[in-house]
Design a protein around this motif. Structure first.
Motif, short mmCIF file in Angstrom:
data_model
loop_
_atom_site.label_atom_id
_atom_site.label_comp_id
_atom_site.label_asym_id
_atom_site.label_seq_id
_atom_site.Cartn_x
_atom_site.Cartn_y
_atom_site.Cartn_z
N GLU A 133 0.96 -1.30 0.09
CA GLU A 133 -0.16 -0.05 -0.07
C GLU A 133 0.90 1.19 0.09
OE1 GLU A 133 -3.80 1.76 2.33
OE2 GLU A 133 -2.70 -0.16 3.24
N ILE A 134 0.57 2.12 -0.64
CA ILE A 134 1.31 3.47 -0.86
C ILE A 134 1.25 4.54 0.28
CG2 ILE A 134 -0.44 4.99 -1.83
CD1 ILE A 134 3.10 4.58 -3.24
N GLY A 135 0.10 4.26 1.24
CA GLY A 135 -0.02 5.07 2.45
C GLY A 135 -0.44 6.60 1.71
N VAL A 136 -0.67 7.26 2.88
CA VAL A 136 -1.07 8.93 2.55
C VAL A 136 -0.26 9.79 2.27
CG1 VAL A 136 -2.85 8.38 4.31
CG2 VAL A 136 -0.59 9.14 5.10
N ASP A 137 1.03 9.40 2.20
CA ASP A 137 2.23 10.44 1.72
C ASP A 137 2.84 9.61 0.97
OD1 ASP A 137 4.39 11.98 1.26
OD2 ASP A 137 4.68 12.87 3.14
N ALA A 138 2.45 9.53 -0.56
CA ALA A 138 2.93 8.71 -1.55
C ALA A 138 4.54 9.01 -1.75
CB ALA A 138 2.25 8.64 -2.87
N PHE A 139 4.81 10.49 -1.78
CA PHE A 139 6.24 10.70 -2.34
C PHE A 139 7.09 10.08 -1.17
CE2 PHE A 139 9.97 13.54 -1.86
CZ PHE A 139 10.18 13.69 -3.22
N ARG A 140 6.65 10.34 0.10
CA ARG A 140 7.65 9.65 1.35
C ARG A 140 7.69 8.49 1.22
NH1 ARG A 140 6.62 11.28 7.68
NH2 ARG A 140 8.24 9.84 8.71
N THR A 141 6.59 7.56 1.01
CA THR A 141 6.79 6.14 0.69
C THR A 141 7.75 5.81 -0.30
OG1 THR A 141 4.60 5.65 1.68
CG2 THR A 141 5.49 4.17 0.41
N LEU A 142 7.70 6.31 -1.39
CA LEU A 142 8.65 6.27 -2.70
C LEU A 142 10.13 6.38 -2.25
CD1 LEU A 142 6.30 7.45 -5.50
CD2 LEU A 142 6.80 4.85 -5.15
N LEU A 143 10.20 7.22 -1.36
CA LEU A 143 11.64 7.43 -0.92
C LEU A 143 12.55 6.35 -0.57
CD1 LEU A 143 11.56 11.03 0.50
CD2 LEU A 143 12.66 10.58 -1.34
N THR A 144 11.52 5.24 0.21
CA THR A 144 12.47 4.19 0.77
C THR A 144 11.97 2.96 -0.15
OG1 THR A 144 10.52 4.12 2.25
CG2 THR A 144 12.68 5.16 2.80
N GLY A 145 11.35 2.99 -1.14
CA GLY A 145 11.36 1.95 -1.99
C GLY A 145 10.13 2.06 -3.00
N ASN A 146 9.93 1.09 -4.02
CA ASN A 146 9.14 1.24 -5.17
C ASN A 146 7.74 0.37 -4.56
OD1 ASN A 146 7.37 1.65 -7.57
ND2 ASN A 146 8.97 0.63 -8.88
N ALA A 147 6.82 1.03 -4.12
CA ALA A 147 5.82 0.33 -3.53
C ALA A 147 4.74 -0.02 -4.67
CB ALA A 147 4.95 1.34 -2.63
N ILE A 148 4.96 0.51 -5.77
CA ILE A 148 3.97 0.05 -6.98
C ILE A 148 4.43 -1.26 -7.50
CG2 ILE A 148 3.21 0.68 -9.25
CD1 ILE A 148 3.35 3.71 -8.25
N GLY A 149 5.76 -1.44 -7.72
CA GLY A 149 6.47 -2.57 -8.19
C GLY A 149 6.49 -2.83 -9.66
N MET A 150 5.15 -3.25 -10.16
CA MET A 150 4.91 -3.44 -11.52
C MET A 150 4.18 -2.25 -12.37
SD MET A 150 3.09 -6.89 -13.42
CE MET A 150 3.33 -6.88 -14.89
N HIS A 151 4.71 -1.80 -13.53
CA HIS A 151 4.40 -0.89 -14.05
C HIS A 151 2.91 -1.17 -14.82
CE1 HIS A 151 4.48 2.57 -17.37
NE2 HIS A 151 4.17 3.17 -16.20
N ALA A 152 2.72 -2.45 -15.03
CA ALA A 152 1.44 -2.71 -15.79
C ALA A 152 0.06 -2.85 -14.77
CB ALA A 152 1.26 -4.01 -16.45
N THR A 153 0.58 -2.79 -13.56
CA THR A 153 -0.56 -2.45 -12.58
C THR A 153 -1.14 -1.18 -12.48
OG1 THR A 153 0.99 -2.02 -10.60
CG2 THR A 153 0.29 -4.28 -11.08
N VAL A 154 -0.71 -0.32 -13.18
CA VAL A 154 -0.76 1.26 -12.94
C VAL A 154 -2.03 1.39 -14.01
CG1 VAL A 154 -0.05 3.44 -13.29
CG2 VAL A 154 1.33 1.77 -12.02
N MET A 155 -3.00 2.54 -13.78
CA MET A 155 -3.78 3.08 -14.65
C MET A 155 -3.59 4.65 -14.27
SD MET A 155 -7.78 2.95 -15.33
CE MET A 155 -8.10 1.10 -15.95
N TYR A 156 -3.07 5.11 -15.42
CA TYR A 156 -3.07 6.81 -15.19
C TYR A 156 -3.93 7.58 -15.65
CZ TYR A 156 2.19 5.71 -15.04
OH TYR A 156 3.44 5.11 -14.92
#
Length: 305
Positions: A133-156
């Motif tokens: 889960e990305i959490g309430v502060d996505a930028f901060r979560t991403l600083l310590t790892g790629n929470a999303i993991g796989m690009h095909a899971t994303v809908m922009y």
């Protein structure tokens, strides 16, 4: 759900996987409004595969890299939302439905994403669900790892992706991680825990070179200093993130060495490990210097690891 959704499938020398990826896009419970295949200068005739599927568009371009191919698809689409799929990966039948539902619940989001599962060359499962889960502060979560993991899971949200400049074509790897940071700096990111994509692991994946991946993921981390330099907590987490990535790819490089030892790529695996060791040593030194400076500025408040 009346919003339109496009699927962009990028392919380079992967025509043998392409039919399966197209069919995973065509068999959605809620249909894509547009499916675009971008051939990034392949020599294995992806056009003959695309010709089997009426309504699927093919765009060809000289080889320019993954990020450039995705930008080509982004420019060619006019949909409300957009999904990107590598030709060797697959979507689950509910991917569009779940992505639209998540956007409907989070209309300000720049992107939403779900879970994925790793599979082998023939589609055999290689593990369970992968989801963070990305959490309430996505930028901060991403600083310590790629929470999303796989690009095909994303809908922009397609327009928001265009607004932040799309994909950086100067990056040969980790261009998706770079986009996540730029999106998180400007728009909310939300997620759901349902599996929407299958990551096919066949031994020739771009992420299969741990030392190269570490090099580029640390470059993406460097870029975030523009947002973290003036905030001690964020800068501390950014540098912690570098240690997290070193530990993650340490495990990958060990696995690479073991598999290389049993095959004919032992020399290549050894060269990768040497490159990794050099980067890792520099990162450990960087982290130690940062902790010394932090301890001097705030004595007694931050313990050494």
């Amino acid at each position: 759900m009346t919003s339109s959704v496009a699927l962009v499938i990028n392919t380079y020398q992967q025509a043998h996987f392409l039919a399966a990826s197209i069919e995973s896009g065509l068999t959605q419970t809620v249909s894509f409004d547009d499916i675009i295949v971008v051939d990034d200068g392949s020599t294995d005739d992806p056009a003959s595969v695309v010709a089997r599927y009426p309504g699927v568009r093919l765009i060809t371009q000289p080889n320019a890299g993954l990020a450039a191919a995705r930008n080509t698809g982004l420019k060619a689409s006019t949909s409300t939302y957009i999904v990107f799929l590598d030709a060797d990966d697959l979507l689950m039948p509910n991917a569009v439905f779940l992505g639209l539902a998540s956007h409907a619940l989070n209309p300000l989001a720049g992107l939403v994403y779900g879970a994925h599962r790793r599979v082998g060359r023939r589609g055999e499962p290689l593990g369970g669900k992968v989801y963070s889960e990305i959490g309430v502060d996505a930028f901060r979560t991403l600083l310590t790892g790629n929470a999303i993991g796989m690009h095909a899971t994303v809908m922009y949200d397609r327009q928001k992706l265009r607004d932040i400049g799309g994909f950086d074509a100067s990056l040969p790897r980790c261009e998706d991680y770079d986009v996540y940071f730029r999106m998180a700096a400007k728009y909310p990111i939300h997620s759901h825990p349902e599996i929407v994509a299958l990551y096919r692991w066949h031994g020739q994946n771009m992420s299969g070179d741990p030392s190269a991946m570490l090099k580029w993921v640390l470059l993406i981390n460097d870029r975030q200093r523009a947002h973290t330099a003036n905030t001690l907590l964020l800068e501390d987490e950014r540098l912690l993130g570098r240690r997290v990535w070193v530990r993650y790819y340490k495990d990958e490089i060990v696995s690479d060495l073991k598999s290389g030892y049993r095959s004919r790529i032992a020399l290549l695996s050894f060269a990768r490990s040497l490159r990794f060791g050099k980067i890792a040593a520099l990162e450990m030194g960087r982290w130690f210097i940062h902790r010394v400076r932090t301890h001097i500025r705030t004595p007694g408040k931050i313990a050494f690891p």
